[in-house]
Every structure is written in structure tokens, then in C-alpha cells.
Scaffold this motif. Sequence first.
Motif, PDB file in Angstrom:
ATOM      1  N   CYS A   1       4.014   1.733   0.435  1.00 58.22           N
ATOM      2  CA  CYS A   1       3.297   1.593  -0.829  1.00 58.22           C
ATOM      3  C   CYS A   1       4.222   2.055  -1.947  1.00 58.22           C
ATOM      4  O   CYS A   1       4.796   3.142  -1.892  1.00 58.22           O
ATOM      5  CB  CYS A   1       2.014   2.425  -0.828  1.00 58.22           C
ATOM      6  SG  CYS A   1       1.193   2.383  -2.439  1.00 58.22           S
TER       7      CYS A   1
ATOM      8  N   CYS B   1      -2.372  -0.523   1.235  1.00 61.25           N
ATOM      9  CA  CYS B   1      -2.101   0.911   1.372  1.00 61.25           C
ATOM     10  C   CYS B   1      -3.389   1.639   1.787  1.00 61.25           C
ATOM     11  O   CYS B   1      -4.450   1.421   1.200  1.00 61.25           O
ATOM     12  CB  CYS B   1      -1.578   1.457   0.047  1.00 61.25           C
ATOM     13  SG  CYS B   1      -1.521   3.246  -0.014  1.00 61.25           S
TER      14      CYS B   1
ATOM     15  N   CYS C   1       2.279   5.361  -3.907  1.00 61.10           N
ATOM     16  CA  CYS C   1       2.143   6.684  -3.284  1.00 61.10           C
ATOM     17  C   CYS C   1       3.070   6.874  -2.089  1.00 61.10           C
ATOM     18  O   CYS C   1       2.955   7.866  -1.369  1.00 61.10           O
ATOM     19  CB  CYS C   1       0.692   7.004  -2.955  1.00 61.10           C
ATOM     20  SG  CYS C   1      -0.280   5.637  -2.353  1.00 61.10           S
TER      21      CYS C   1
ATOM     22  N   ASN D   1      -4.152   4.578   1.296  1.00 53.13           N
ATOM     23  CA  ASN D   1      -4.492   5.598   0.317  1.00 53.13           C
ATOM     24  C   ASN D   1      -5.072   4.995  -0.973  1.00 53.13           C
ATOM     25  O   ASN D   1      -6.181   5.329  -1.386  1.00 53.13           O
ATOM     26  CB  ASN D   1      -3.230   6.407   0.010  1.00 53.13           C
ATOM     27  CG  ASN D   1      -3.528   7.613  -0.868  1.00 53.13           C
ATOM     28  OD1 ASN D   1      -4.631   8.165  -0.801  1.00 53.13           O
ATOM     29  ND2 ASN D   1      -2.563   7.999  -1.672  1.00 53.13           N
ATOM     30  N   CYS D   2      -4.329   4.030  -1.593  1.00 56.02           N
ATOM     31  CA  CYS D   2      -4.768   3.521  -2.898  1.00 56.02           C
ATOM     32  C   CYS D   2      -5.228   2.059  -2.854  1.00 56.02           C
ATOM     33  O   CYS D   2      -5.759   1.548  -3.825  1.00 56.02           O
ATOM     34  CB  CYS D   2      -3.659   3.666  -3.935  1.00 56.02           C
ATOM     35  SG  CYS D   2      -2.270   2.567  -3.627  1.00 56.02           S
TER      36      CYS D   2
HETATM   37 ZN   LIG Z   1      -0.771   3.631  -2.162  1.00 54.68          ZN
END
Ligand SMILES: [Zn+2]
Length: 454
Positions: free
Chosen positions: A382, A364, A385, A366-367
Motif C-alpha cells: 500500500c 489494502c 500505509c 488497513n485503508c
Molecule cells: Zn493502506
Amino acid sequence: MQTEFHVGIDDTDSRLGGCTTYAAALLFKELVSKGFKPLDYPWLVRLNPNIPWKTRGNGALSLHFTLEEEQLQEVKKIAIATIERTTDLNQRSTDPAVVFLKGPVPTLLSEFSTRALHSILSVREVRHVAKALDAETHLLKGPRGLVGALASIGANLCQDHTFEIIAYRTRENIGTTRRRVNHNSVRLMDAMFGRLTFNNVDHETGRVLICPHGPDPVLLGIRGEDPASVAKAFNQIEIDEPIERAMIFKTNQGTDAHLSCHRKIETLRPYQSTVIAGIVTGAPRVLRGGHVIFRTGDETGSVDCAAYRATGHVRGTALQLVRGDSVTVSGGIRPRPLGELTLNVEKLEVTELVDSVRAENPSCSNCGTRCESMGRAQGFRCRKCKVRLPKTSLIQRLEQRKITVGVYLPPPRAHRHLTKPASRYGIHRHTPFETKNDNIDQALELIGSISIAS
Ligand SMILES: [Zn+2]
């Protein structure tokens, strides 16, 4: 008028007393002692090892003499009497046969013998060939032994061949399974004669391989490249039981003679010994018991290849194959229910390795968590998120291959009699059949000199 005269013997094995090699050793000695002139050492010929109703390595024996016409009848009489004397006809599994052939071995017979190494021959076919050759056949029971008796005469031992010295036990010891052979002396002999002999010891386990374990009359057998070496190696062994006799055989053992027939997959039939070349068509799978199955295909079809646990490095290598690798696989064909076939691998050659690519879902953005696939052609998401990534973000990771191109063999303890051991690679002994008489005199001298005193 002198003529070549050949005697083929098969299937006089019986669980307790007999052993075809013993009958041949006895007959050879008897004929020589009566002044008949041999052309060569007695031959121990191994035939197709993948025939289910044949046991103990499917061996047949042949003796080759040069005789005067008027001696033929006497030799035949002695041969039949010897086989009858050494055969236990009550043994249900044996069908002893003796074949006599006068004159040089014709091409028809050499071709028959070659096929007997890798195919199944019917009794009808062998009768037909025997008749065409004008060979004389003697059956003590059923006809099954005919194939071996005839095939051993026509064996192509002028191509690659080896020798084996076999020592036999005395009557009172036959039937006891422990052989009083000093194993340390075998290891020492192996260290001294390791290049001129083979399969004395399994080096991975330290196991001594020259002694059989059954109740048969063989005390030990040493295999090697030439008669003098196996005789010398034999003299190094410390043996603490009497020896009834010893004989040196010329043989096709350790030559891969049964793995000479390359076939297309659509022509495979049960019990053939064969070589196929193809491409691995799927990932190998491990069966219960640890056996590895990999499917190999050529332009005519595909077949499951089985590398059994006992095959050691062969199995380990098979496990590392991936779809697209090129292999040459040798072994025996087994039928499975529903008409499917399996090739039981005796030798595996990896000829080309493809790049092994493992697909990995992207992380992901983002995370950093590994994304999950949303299904075929759907891309990734994901779980935490809910970030979505396109299908093209799939990561292709190139994996380091753990195997290399090359030939992989089972360990010596799992070898067939015919398996060419790694130590013989690069060796191919070729001698013409016409054994000159000065050679045979040397041979007889050598056989006579084998020390059987203990
Ligand atoms: Zn994520």
C-alpha cells in the motif's frame, strides 16, 4: 451421334461496354434461337475472390449444350464471333478467353474447378489440364482468362447452387451510373420474396443491393433459390428505363463454395481462400481505422486474423475473444511485408469459449486503497500505509463473456458474391447435373416469359 458440348468464357469485362455475363446471355439466346439444344441455364461461376488481379468478383461463364457432331463447327464459330463482338480489346485489364470441351465433364476438370475456387492456378497448369482434356482454347489476348473459362465448365453446381436473374440496360443508358429502379418496389419485393431470394436489401442500413453502381451494362440482379422465384421477384420491381434483355443464370453465388478447403496454418499461401481451426493465442488488438487483429494458432503455427471495420458483427465478436478461445476462421490470405501473412476474416465461428479471468491487485487491509505491485513475484504494497500483502493475495476475477458460441457473418452489404448469407443456412440444394429435356423446355419457356417491356 449426339454429344455434350461445353463453352467456357472468362474475362470479357470491360469498363464501359462489356460484361462477361452479358456476352454469355447474348450467346445463349443466339444459340437457342438457332435451334441448338441447351442442357441447362447458363452458368455464372464465381471463382477464388481473393486473387488480386481479378476484379468484380472473379466471375466466369459456361454454356452447356447437347449437339450433333456436325453442329459443333457452327456453334464454335457463333461463340467466337459473339465474344469478339462484345469485347473491348483495348481495355488493358481484360484477357478474354473461350474454351470448348466436347463430351461429359471428366473428374480431372471437376477437381481443377474446385481448386480454382480457393487456390491460385498458374497459366502453365491450366494449359496442361486443357491439353490433357483435349479442350480447345481461344485467347483473344493474354492467357489469364483461361483459368476461369476452363474452371467454369467443370464447376460443381450439382452441389449447392442458386440462381440470379440479371437485366441489362440499353446502349444509351450504359455509362450513366444512376439506375432508374424504384427502391420502394425493391423493399416490397424483398418483403414478399425474402425467403426465396437473398441480399436484396441490407436491413441494417436499408440500402438496396440489387443494383450495381458502375457504368457497366447490368441494370439489376436478383439472387434466389430457384428460377421461377427470381423471375417472379423481378416482375415486382418498378423500373423506369428500357431493358435490353434479361437472363436467368444458375450460379454458385451465396454457397460459400470458396470456403471448402480446410488448411493447417503452415500450409497457408498468399491469395488462398481458406478455413483454419485453432486457438486464439493472444488478446485482440485494435488498429488505426478500427480493424481488429487476433492471432490464431494450431499445432503447425499461428497467423494474424484481421476483422475489418466493414465486417460489423464479425469485428465486434473478434474484439471480445480472449486467449484460449477456440475458433474456426474463414477468409482470404494476404501477404504482408517480411513474408508475414494475414487472414482477412469473411466468416468467424466461435466453437468454444474459455473462462475469462481478470487479475486485480488486492486492496489494502488497513485503508482499503488498491495496492501496487512490487514487481514480478514480489507481492503488493500500500502506497499510503506501507502495508505489504503476499503475492498470493492477487484477486482473480471471473468476467462475464459478452459473446456466445456460434457463426458470425458480415452484413449483406459487405458480402462477397460467394458468401453464404445467414438466410441460406440450413439450405443445401443438390441436384444431379443431368438436366432432363422437359426441365430445359420449362427453363426456356420461363426465360422467354420474362417481361422486359417497360
Ligand atoms: Zn493502506
